[in-house]
Structures are given as C-alpha cells and as structure tokens.
Write an enzyme that holds these catalytic residues in place. Structure first.
Site, mmCIF file in Angstrom:
data_model
loop_
_atom_site.group_PDB
_atom_site.id
_atom_site.type_symbol
_atom_site.label_atom_id
_atom_site.label_comp_id
_atom_site.label_asym_id
_atom_site.label_seq_id
_atom_site.Cartn_x
_atom_site.Cartn_y
_atom_site.Cartn_z
ATOM 1 C CG ASP A 231 -1.900 1.056 1.335
ATOM 2 O OD1 ASP A 231 -2.776 1.093 0.467
ATOM 3 O OD2 ASP A 231 -1.821 1.883 2.270
ATOM 4 C CD GLU A 283 15.731 -15.107 4.148
ATOM 5 O OE1 GLU A 283 15.073 -15.727 5.030
ATOM 6 O OE2 GLU A 283 16.300 -14.025 4.364
HETATM 7 C C1 NOJ Z 1 -4.486 3.014 -0.772
HETATM 8 C C2 NOJ Z 1 -5.630 2.091 -0.528
HETATM 9 O O1 NOJ Z 1 -5.963 1.437 -1.721
HETATM 10 C C3 NOJ Z 1 -6.756 2.942 0.013
HETATM 11 O O2 NOJ Z 1 -7.956 2.230 0.065
HETATM 12 C C4 NOJ Z 1 -6.349 3.464 1.366
HETATM 13 O O3 NOJ Z 1 -7.347 4.333 1.854
HETATM 14 C C5 NOJ Z 1 -5.041 4.221 1.282
HETATM 15 N N1 NOJ Z 1 -4.056 3.555 0.488
HETATM 16 C C6 NOJ Z 1 -4.455 4.428 2.668
HETATM 17 O O4 NOJ Z 1 -3.959 3.225 3.173
#
Ligand code: NOJ
Ligand code: CA
Length: 575
Positions: A231, A283
C-alpha cells in the site's frame, strides 16, 4: 517515446504493424497472471453479521478457481478499528474479529492450495492505526523518546506551537498533522498522517520500523502467502527536514499527475526497503512476489520493478486513460517500453476499491465522476447498459494485452457502483473529512450479489449488509448470470480461458496501424488480433476468424459501437 515501425507478414492481415513488445517465456507465474482482488468486507458474509468474512471467501473460492484466476489478492483483513476499511491496522499479525480468526485464514489458505489459487495479502507499511500498540506507547512516552521515534512527531510552529510543523494536507481532506494532548490535557507535539488522523505515518528513518515489518513479512510468508500488495509504496520515506509542499495532497503537481518533486513521495531511500524485502521473499522461493501500489508516472514506475526490487507495480496510468484511444495507445506503448527496459512485465487494471467501477465510469458520454469521489443520488447517473457494454469491451481489450491483469471483485458480473447510498451509511473517511463534499469510495465497495433468490441476494443470510445492495443487482447475481450463456460472467469465463489457451499474457504486442484511428484501436498479440471500436458507427472487421466478441451474439463481420473482438489470424486457433 519512439518506437520502430515495421511491416511484417501476418496473413491475412495486411496492415503495417508497429512492434512494441516481443513474446517472452521469462520464468515467473506472476508475469502473465490474472489476479483477482477480493475486498473481504464485501465479498461474502457467512456468519450473517452484515460484513463479509474469511469463511465467506473460503466458501466461494471454488467460483474464483472456476473463473480460472491465478491468484487472489485480499485487501486488509488484519486487526483494525476499521476507520479506513482496514487500511488502519492495529495488529499486522492477527485477523480482525469481524473477518474471523487466524485459523479461518489457515483454512482459507488450505482451500486455496487445494484449488491451485495463490493468495496475496495487503501490506500497509506507511501508516498504522492510532490503536496500534506502538502508537499508544508513543503517546504515553515523552518527546524525543524511542517510542515517539517510531512515528513522525514534531513540535508545532507559531506561538505556543499552535501551528502545524508544515503545510502538508491529508489525502482524505484537511491537514496531515494532528496535535496530541498530554495526560493532564496540555497540548503536545504534532504527528504526521498522510491519510486519516487515525492513521499515523511510521518513521522509516528508524531501523526499528524496518525490523518490525520484516517480522510481519515472515509471519505471512510462513503461513503460505505468495506475496504482498504494498500500500502507498511510494510514500514510506519522507524528504529530510519535511519541507513544505504547496502541491496537491496526493503529491500531484500543478503540471499534472503525479508530482515527483513532492517531499512525501518517491524518495530514493524507499528503494532500499524493497531491495531488503525482495531478499527476504527470495528465501522462501522465487515464486513469492511484491506488487507496488505506487502512484508515480510511467518512467519512474520502472524504478519500483528493477530486477532486485518489486516484481510488479499497479499501472494506474492505464486505469486513468479511460476510453481515450490516444491516451490508451500512449500508455500501453510507454508501459511496455519502459518496463521492458528493466525486464519487468506490465500490469493492467480497470477497477479497484478506490475508484468508480468501470461499468459506471464508462456509462457517461460527457464527463463522468472524478476518481475517488463517487456518484451520489443527486449526481447525473450513468447509463448502465452503455457502461456495461463498454466495460466488457474495455476488459476484453485489456485481457488481450501481454503482462499481468488485475480484476476487482464484481467486475466479472459487470457491476456498477452503488449510487444511492444515504449519507448516514457512508463509511469512507473522505466523506466525513470533507463534510460530505466528496462522497468517497463506498459506491465501488457495495457487497456482491451471489444468488438472486436468496436474502440479500446471497451476500449473507442475516443482518443487513454494511452497505445496501441496489435492487438492480438482482438480475446481475452470479447464479443468474451463470445460467445465461451470453452474460457478462460467461464472457469473462470465455476471455480468461482463451487468454490462457492462447498464452496471451506471455505474448507480444504490435499496433495494427490500419485499424488504429481516432476512435478505434487494434493490436496483434501472437496470432490474435484484438480490435476495439469506440466510434458511434460500426466498423468492418478485417479478415480472420472471430474468436470472441464483447457485445454478445455475432452480428456479421462488423464490430458494433463500444465493442471489442478477438480474431484469429492464422486460420486455426483455439475455439
Ligand atoms: C491506498 C488504498 O488502496 C486505500 O484504500 C487506502 O485508503 C489508502 N491507500 C491508505 O492506506
Ligand atoms: Ca460476517
């Protein structure tokens, strides 16, 4: 980006072909995979509390295996107060009770292994929940302590430190800084949160943060996952001194998307993190992968997928190109060219849990909704038939491309966004943080319809789903579509079967120039011609046997407006 134009014989197609990408048999399942995103809270509610759960995913996994996907990517199901639908994690190594238990996850893994479907999980390393034990410890500790140093705390500016340390804005609206108060109610330092105030950013200058996430990676790798979607992978490291930034909150500059000069994105040291992670994954074997959710432009995206870094990165420029044939051609050419330069495959994606579903986005003739803002009852509504027809065409155009394709749950049913969600049910923090001015992303997160005749269309037999399913979802339910030969679902089945049979994911791409115009686009992948018509008028198809078309039953050798076809150019080919 310049490419050579070559003409070579692919009888009976006589068009000049502009070769962009050659077929490759480089090892790695992920290079050509179809990966299906499961958004757990909206997939299937097995225990009847109104929220999807891991047991629900396990129960319906055979449907995804039947669709012939290579892997599922599970959006966050970890322990979380759910202030941002699980992207606010309070324990990275446990399952949130609303989704089940670690045992439920192990059962899901076992079923996935039985069905030969890989599992990728979401890793949220930029920030955690304010309920995470490390942030609670930071709040209880004094300024400059090791506990505070896990996060990005600074003194305020102005008189009495009343002003935030810098001017950064949150993605969800409002300032990206929140001031804490001490046990006696006295005002204290400010912490950074690029997203909601309940999502404090980690301090990736601190080795203790690195150590913690290496532990988390191993925890899930030991449980059998095939990798991680990372993310906001471009945000972990911030520029030294946290300089002010007058550009858009998402880092976008006034020149457009994205602002590579933004101090909170794309800092060089972020790549060292992924190099270290890749060594850890190695790994466990060469089949474990990292995929970057990195909102950077195409030349820079290649930096995330150099041979010693991540394996894949989401291709948001492709998603944002919509149905603009010039942009599409440019993005596809640039993606393949730039990523070929580092030996990485491209990925392709049309929908996810953050954008209006493509069946709704494409249901407008003029301007549609702004991504991330959703469609409300008072907004112009999409033409659902038009949207679904074009969505089928766009998906068929995408699934013929070489590289890996990401599908978002429900797109195989042609689902539109929920557009009549009342404000009091909306849960995306964007809605509250902007006083309802921006609707946020709930519309694309509405639960799935499984069985038309069942309560809540088979999503769950108990409490009302956390977001209401529109009445129109009834005829789109999976069982209804399974029984209808020309349904959206059966088109997806056929596309995915043919894609595998023809090995399109490992194939080549050459633009078929005579069929590329201001309103149509065509490419050859191996012996398959993929042609999409976005003109208002039908288009005569070139010679070749039609393998599949997106608008249903064949209507002669013409391509309807808003239709894509796959043609076999060698006179043979798969059925
Ligand atoms: C991207 C994610 O796809 C989204 O849903 C989220 O709100 C933000 N990152 C923050 O983690
Ligand atoms: Ca449930």
């Amino acid at each position: 980006m310049s490419v050579d134009t070559v003409t070579y014989a692919t009888p009976p197609l006589t068009s000049p072909l502009t070769l962009i990408h050659e077929a490759s048999q480089a090892p790695g399942w992920w290079r050509s995979a179809v990966i299906y995103q499961v958004y757990p809270r909206s997939f299937r509610d097995l225990n009847g509390d109104g929220i999807g759960d891991l047991a629900g995913i396990t129960a319906e996994l055979p449907h995804l295996a039947d669709l012939d996907v290579d892997a599922v990517w599970l959006s966050p199901f970890f322990k979380s107060p759910q202030r941002d639908a699980g992207y606010d994690v309070s324990d990275y190594c446990d399952v949130d009770p609303i989704f089940g238990t670690l045992l439920d996850f192990d059962i899901l893994m076992a079923e996935a292994n039985r069905l030969n479907v890989r599992v990728i999980v979401d890793l949220v390393p930029n920030h955690c929940s304010d309920q995470h034990v490390a942030f609670q410890a930071a709040l209880a500790a004094p300024a400059e302590s090791p506990e505070r140093d896990m996060f990005i705390f600074r003194d305020g500016t102005g008189q009495d430190g009343n002003e935030p340390p810098n001017n950064w804005q949150s993605h969800f609206g409002g300032p990206a800084r929140t001031r804490i108060t001490g046990p006696g109610g006295q005002p204290g330092q400010w912490y950074l949160h690029l997203f909601d105030s309940s999502q404090p950013d980690f301090n990736w200058d601190n080795p203790a943060v690195h150590a913690e996430f290496e532990r988390v990676l191993r925890f899930w790798l030991d449980r059998g996952v095939s990798g991680f979607q990372v993310d906001v992978a471009h945000a972990l490291v911030k520029a030294p001194g946290l300089p002010g930034w007058g550009g858009r909150a998402d880092g976008g500059s006034s020149d457009g998307f994205p602002g590579h000069e933004a101090p909170m994105f794309g800092q060089p040291a972020v790549h060292d993190i992924y190099r270290a992670w890749r060594r850890i994954l190695a790994e466990y074997g060469a089949d474990r992968i990292l995929c970057a959710e990195a909102g950077v432009d195409l030349p820079r995206l290649a930096h995330w997928v150099r041979p010693d870094e991540m394996h894949q990165a989401f291709n948001f420029p492709f998603l944002h190109a919509g149905l603009d044939v010039y942009r599409l051609r440019g993005v596809i050419t640039d993606s393949l060219t730039v990523l070929n330069g580092v030996g990485a495959p491209s990925t392709w994606v049309l929908s996810n849990h953050d954008v209006v579903r493509h069946a709704s986005r494409f249901g407008y003739n003029g301007h549609g909704p702004r991504d991330g803002d959703g469609i409300g009852p008072a907004d112009p509504q999409p033409d659902t038939d038009l949207g679904r027809r074009r969505a089928a065409a766009a998906s068929m155009f995408m699934l013929g491309l070489p590289g890996a394709a990401y599908l978002y749950q429900g797109e195989e049913l042609g689902l539109p966004d929920g557009t009549d969600i009342p404000g009091h049910l909306r849960q995306d923090p964007t809605f509250a943080r902007t006083g309802g001015e921006r609707l946020g992303r709930d519309g694309c997160r509405v639960p799935l319809p499984w069985r038309a005749a069942e309560r809540h269309l088979g999503f769950g037999a108990g409490a009302d789903p956390w977001l209401p399913l529109p009445a129109s979802f009834g005829e789109l339910a999976r069982d209804a579509q399974a029984a209808a030969p020309s349904s959206h679902l059966n088109l997806y089945r056929s596309m995915l079967a043919l894609r595998r049979g023809l090995d399109l994911g490992s194939g080549s791409l050459a633009w078929a120039e005579d069929w590329c115009s201001g309103s149509s686009l065509a490419y050859v992948n191996g012996t398959t011609l993929v042609i999409m018509n976005l003109n208002h008028e039908p288009l005569d198809l070139p010679a070749g046997r039609v393998l599949l078309r997106s608008a249903g039953p064949e209507t002669g050798h013409r391509l309807a407006s808003g239709e894509t076809a796959w043609l076999c150019l060698d006179g043979g080919g798969a059925e």
